[in-house]
Every structure is written in structure tokens, then in C-alpha cells.
Design a protein around this motif. Structure first.
Motif, PDB file in Angstrom:
ATOM      1  N   HIS A 246     -11.140   4.935  -0.906  1.00 42.92           N
ATOM      2  CA  HIS A 246     -11.190   4.909   0.563  1.00 42.92           C
ATOM      3  C   HIS A 246     -10.686   6.255   1.090  1.00 42.92           C
ATOM      4  O   HIS A 246      -9.541   6.631   0.870  1.00 42.92           O
ATOM      5  CB  HIS A 246     -10.304   3.751   1.049  1.00 42.92           C
ATOM      6  CG  HIS A 246     -10.172   3.652   2.531  1.00 42.92           C
ATOM      7  ND1 HIS A 246      -9.549   2.604   3.151  1.00 42.92           N
ATOM      8  CD2 HIS A 246     -10.563   4.470   3.532  1.00 42.92           C
ATOM      9  CE1 HIS A 246      -9.559   2.778   4.457  1.00 42.92           C
ATOM     10  NE2 HIS A 246     -10.163   3.918   4.709  1.00 42.92           N
TER      11      HIS A 246
ATOM     12  N   GLY B 172      -3.850  -5.166   0.281  1.00 49.88           N
ATOM     13  CA  GLY B 172      -3.100  -4.023  -0.191  1.00 49.88           C
ATOM     14  C   GLY B 172      -3.915  -3.049  -1.048  1.00 49.88           C
ATOM     15  O   GLY B 172      -5.125  -2.995  -0.948  1.00 49.88           O
TER      16      GLY B 172
ATOM     17  N   CYS C  68      -6.300  -0.844   9.862  1.00 55.37           N
ATOM     18  CA  CYS C  68      -6.642  -1.715   8.724  1.00 55.37           C
ATOM     19  C   CYS C  68      -7.035  -3.121   9.175  1.00 55.37           C
ATOM     20  O   CYS C  68      -6.359  -3.731   9.998  1.00 55.37           O
ATOM     21  CB  CYS C  68      -5.451  -1.814   7.791  1.00 55.37           C
ATOM     22  SG  CYS C  68      -5.743  -2.916   6.396  1.00 55.37           S
TER      23      CYS C  68
ATOM     24  N   VAL D 296      -0.882  -6.889   5.222  1.00 57.24           N
ATOM     25  CA  VAL D 296      -0.434  -5.865   4.278  1.00 57.24           C
ATOM     26  C   VAL D 296       1.073  -5.648   4.430  1.00 57.24           C
ATOM     27  O   VAL D 296       1.618  -5.724   5.527  1.00 57.24           O
ATOM     28  CB  VAL D 296      -1.166  -4.505   4.444  1.00 57.24           C
ATOM     29  CG1 VAL D 296      -2.583  -4.564   3.929  1.00 57.24           C
ATOM     30  CG2 VAL D 296      -1.096  -4.002   5.869  1.00 57.24           C
TER      31      VAL D 296
ATOM     32  N   VAL E 126       0.168   3.720   1.988  1.00 57.99           N
ATOM     33  CA  VAL E 126       0.184   4.050   3.421  1.00 57.99           C
ATOM     34  C   VAL E 126      -0.198   2.766   4.153  1.00 57.99           C
ATOM     35  O   VAL E 126      -0.882   1.916   3.583  1.00 57.99           O
ATOM     36  CB  VAL E 126      -0.867   5.137   3.782  1.00 57.99           C
ATOM     37  CG1 VAL E 126      -0.446   6.517   3.334  1.00 57.99           C
ATOM     38  CG2 VAL E 126      -2.239   4.787   3.235  1.00 57.99           C
ATOM     39  N   TYR E 127       0.234   2.625   5.393  1.00 53.74           N
ATOM     40  CA  TYR E 127      -0.288   1.531   6.207  1.00 53.74           C
ATOM     41  C   TYR E 127      -1.149   2.133   7.313  1.00 53.74           C
ATOM     42  O   TYR E 127      -0.646   2.765   8.238  1.00 53.74           O
ATOM     43  CB  TYR E 127       0.847   0.645   6.732  1.00 53.74           C
ATOM     44  CG  TYR E 127       1.483  -0.117   5.586  1.00 53.74           C
ATOM     45  CD1 TYR E 127       0.692  -0.859   4.707  1.00 53.74           C
ATOM     46  CD2 TYR E 127       2.846  -0.050   5.338  1.00 53.74           C
ATOM     47  CE1 TYR E 127       1.230  -1.516   3.617  1.00 53.74           C
ATOM     48  CE2 TYR E 127       3.399  -0.713   4.253  1.00 53.74           C
ATOM     49  CZ  TYR E 127       2.581  -1.438   3.389  1.00 53.74           C
ATOM     50  OH  TYR E 127       3.112  -2.078   2.295  1.00 53.74           O
ATOM     51  N   CYS E 128      -2.466   1.954   7.138  1.00 52.65           N
ATOM     52  CA  CYS E 128      -3.437   2.574   8.043  1.00 52.65           C
ATOM     53  C   CYS E 128      -3.423   1.805   9.364  1.00 52.65           C
ATOM     54  O   CYS E 128      -3.435   0.568   9.369  1.00 52.65           O
ATOM     55  CB  CYS E 128      -4.817   2.532   7.408  1.00 52.65           C
ATOM     56  SG  CYS E 128      -4.817   3.201   5.739  1.00 52.65           S
TER      57      CYS E 128
ATOM     58  N   CYS F 145       0.855  -1.191   0.000  1.00 45.67           N
ATOM     59  CA  CYS F 145       0.000   0.000   0.000  1.00 45.67           C
ATOM     60  C   CYS F 145       0.894   1.246   0.000  1.00 45.67           C
ATOM     61  O   CYS F 145       2.075   1.161   0.335  1.00 45.67           O
ATOM     62  CB  CYS F 145      -0.859   0.057   1.258  1.00 45.67           C
ATOM     63  SG  CYS F 145      -1.922  -1.368   1.493  1.00 45.67           S
TER      64      CYS F 145
HETATM   65  S1  SF4 Z   1      -5.346  -2.108   2.596  1.00 46.16           S
HETATM   66 FE1  SF4 Z   1      -5.350  -1.360   4.702  1.00 46.16          FE
HETATM   67  S2  SF4 Z   1      -3.376  -0.363   5.012  1.00 46.16           S
HETATM   68 FE2  SF4 Z   1      -3.681  -0.586   2.817  1.00 46.16          FE
HETATM   69  S3  SF4 Z   1      -4.581   1.367   2.179  1.00 46.16           S
HETATM   70 FE3  SF4 Z   1      -6.276  -0.047   2.577  1.00 46.16          FE
HETATM   71  S4  SF4 Z   1      -6.853   0.314   4.711  1.00 46.16           S
HETATM   72 FE4  SF4 Z   1      -4.833   1.244   4.395  1.00 46.16          FE
END
Ligand code: SF4
Length: 357
Positions: free
Chosen positions: A220, A161, A123, A129, A118-120, A116
Motif C-alpha cells: 500500500h 492492521g 483508513c 485498527v 502507521v495509523y492512516c 500497524c
Molecule cells: S490498516 Fe489502515 S491504518 Fe493500518 S496501514 Fe493499512 S490503511 Fe494504514
């Protein structure tokens, strides 16, 4: 929630405000930019060892606390609650071949990559991820073979991801093969890229998505300040290519769990020609308890929005039932039985009888 649990006002004043040229993936880089507190380094190392860290350059420069809280590691992530799960929505339960989840008859989810931009921190796939690489050629062959044998699947959903980290050339090759099956009505991308890394929405990418097989995109985004001018321009490029745009938002304490923030987000989305689609109740992912609100709180926010926000900006509030049992709307409800009649609640809370034929 503040900027971070331990970040003091002094540290906040020390934050830099200029451009940050590349994504931040290391704690020393976050400290250098004044985003984390060196005094918390040891605890945050334990967090980073458990859950990957990556903040895109676009998001690292947004000063809003509710935006940064989504990406900066937090010591509270080390608190795992008994109800939290490794695979909260059951991706692995319904995987007929590696890289594909087939939970509902007419659609399947393709895990094109685990990377990704970013790593939220919230998540639901945080356990996986960032693991090695993208879906390989041989694995994709097996996916195409399964879909060829399973014509009931009319829609393939690219997720990760984040599928838009893949090159336009790779995405184009995958889309060509899926289109060649002749059984799909639509392909959908779930992505955070147009918002968190808008520079990646290039003309080359847009050309690949503009094809006979309709490509839809679900973006998202969780906070109005994430939608920068660059993000608006990226959405516009997609829009011009005829890609229908929807949004999904996770309801998160300390980020957006109030009617004012969500109203601002949903209004900004429709101004950018994005239809708010889902508001997700937060999943039971490990170490995310500090982000979670109750279902009653979520319903109260949705009820507040009902009266004051145009219908085209209203998403559906949904819960992914833990264990892979699917996604359902979770209210609030406006209808109840009273003997043979129905009682309907209006947006102001008043009740009215309604009789069927
Ligand atoms: S998969 Fe998870 S970490 Fe990756 S962008 Fe989406 S919510 Fe964020």
C-alpha cells in the motif's frame, strides 16, 4: 490540502529535519517535532481520543505535505457525514469465525493483527485498527479448522492492521500451518511496512516468505515521495526472494488526486519492480470526507493516465461497494452500444465504430 489545516508557514519553518529514532504516537511528541500546532492541541486531543495516532519514524521525516497529510491528525476528522459508516466494506458481515472474512468463494481475508506501523487518517478500518493485540493461538486454530473444512478457499490474504508488524517467527509458524492444509494455491500479504517502516523487511522475514507455497505481496503506497531509498531497498530484498510485488493506492484529495502525482507514483513503482494493481476510490470511513473525491474526478484522472502511461503501470480503478457487496471496476468506460454496433472511445477521446461478428 496543506500540510495540515491549521499549520502556518511559521510552524512549517520550525519543523525539524534530522532523523526521528522512533514512531510518534503522542501529540506532545508530534508538537516537539514541529508536526502539529500547539494551538490546536485541544481539538487534536479530541481527534486522537476517537482515532489512534502513530507516525513511523520513516514517514515523520518525509517533508512532503501529501505524505504527512496521511498520518497527522486533523481537526476535520471530527466532522462525520451522514453517509459514513463504521464498517464501510462489510468485514464483519462475512466473518464465519473471528479473524476471518470469507466474502468471495475462492479467497478469505485473515485479520492477523490490529496493529500497524502507521495509523492512516483515511483508513477504512480506523474504528478497529490499534485495538488490543494480535490474533490469538486459539482464534488461529479456529481459522485453520474452518479453512480445512472449506477447501474452496484457494487463497488466504493476510491483512490487519498490518500483518508485517508480526515477528518473522510468528508469521513463519502461521504460514507453515496454512501450507500444511494442502488446499491453498497462494498466500497474499497486504501491507504498508516495506514503505512506511522499511527496516522491518529483514533477512529473517524474507527467509520466512521464500517458501514452496507462493507468497505474493500487495504494497500500500499513495505518494511517490513515500518510496524513499530505504523503501526501494526493502522492495529489492523482497523481489530477490521471489515475492511477486503488486501495489494498491487510495485516491485521496490533498495527497495524490491528480494525474501528475499518480503518474510519478506508478512510474516509480514499476522502476522498483512493483506492478500497480488497484487504485481505490476512497471508502466511506468516519471522519474522512476531506480526503474524498468524486467518482467523476477519479475517472477523469484515469482517462488522463490512459494516454500517457505505459500499460504495465496502469492500475484498475475500483470501488468497494459499501455494505460488503464486493469490489468492482468503476471506469472510465471506453465502450457503448449504438444499435447493433459498439462505439469505442480511444485514449484521445475520439469515437470509433466496432462491429462484432
Ligand atoms: S490498516 Fe489502515 S491504518 Fe493500518 S496501514 Fe493499512 S490503511 Fe494504514
Amino acid at each position: 490540502m496543506g500540510l495540515r489545516s491549521g499549520l502556518t508557514g511559521d510552524r512549517r519553518r520550525a519543523m525539524k529535519t534530522g532523523p526521528i529514532p522512533e514512531a510518534l504516537t503522542r501529540l506532545d511528541a508530534l508538537e516537539r517535532e514541529g508536526l502539529t500546532d500547539p494551538a490546536e492541541r485541544k481539538a487534536l486531543e479530541a481527534v486522537a481520543a476517537e482515532f489512534r495516532v502513530r507516525v513511523s519514524s520513516a514517514m515523520a521525516t518525509v517533508p512532503t505535505a501529501g505524505v504527512r497529510a496521511q498520518f497527522l491528525p486533523d481537526v476535520r476528522e471530527l466532522q462525520v457525514r451522514p453517509e459514513e459508516l463504521v464498517d464501510p466494506i462489510g468485514d464483519e458481515v462475512h466473518a464465519p469465525v473471528p479473524g476471518l472474512t470469507h466474502r468471495y468463494a475462492d479467497r478469505a481475508i485473515l485479520h492477523a493483527t490490529k496493529a500497524c506501523e502507521v495509523y492512516c487518517r483515511f483508513c477504512f478500518r480506523r474504528e478497529t485498527v490499534g485495538e488490543s493485540g494480535h490474533l490469538g493461538e486459539a482464534e488461529f486454530d479456529r481459522v485453520v479448522d474452518y479453512l480445512g473444512r472449506t477447501p474452496m478457499v484457494r487463497e488466504v490474504i493476510f491483512t490487519g492492521g498490518d500483518p508485517l508488524v508480526l515477528s518473522p517467527r510468528r508469521l513463519g509458524a502461521m504460514l507453515d500451518r496454512l501450507e500444511g492444509l494442502g488446499t491453498l494455491e497462494v498466500v497474499r500479504f497486504h501491507t504498508r511496512v516495506p514503505v512506511v517502516a522499511p527496516g522491518k523487511v529483514t533477512e529473517a522475514l524474507v527467509r520466512v516468505l521464500d517458501r514452496a507455497l507462493p507468497v505474493w505481496m500487495v504494497v500500500h503506497t499513495n505518494h511517490p515521495d513515500e518510496i524513499t531509498e530505504a523503501a526501494s531497498a526493502a522492495l529489492r530484498r523482497l523481489n530477490r526472494a521471489g515475492v511477486p510485488l503488486l501495489s494498491q493506492t487510495v485516491l485521496l484529495k490533498g495527497v495524490n488526486a491528480d494525474a501528475d502525482t499518480l503518474e510519478a507514483l506508478f512510474r516509480k513503482l514499476i522502476r522498483n519492480r512493483v506492478k500497480p494493481y488497484y487504485l481505490h476510490h476512497p471508502d466511506l470511513a468516519k471522519g474522512t470526507g476531506h480526503f474524498r473525491v468524486t467518482l467523476a474526478e477519479g475517472q477523469a484522472i484515469m482517462a488522463a493516465l490512459r494516454g500517457r502511461l505505459t500499460g504495465i503501470a496502469q492500475p484498475l480503478y475500483v470501488l468497494d461497494i459499501p455494505g460488503g457487496h464486493g469490489k468492482v471496476p468503476v471506469g472510465p468506460g471506453y465502450l457503448r452500444r449504438d444499435g447493433k454496433a459498439w462505439i469505442v472511445t480511444d485514449p484521445r477521446g475520439a469515437e470509433h465504430p466496432y462491429r462484432d461478428l
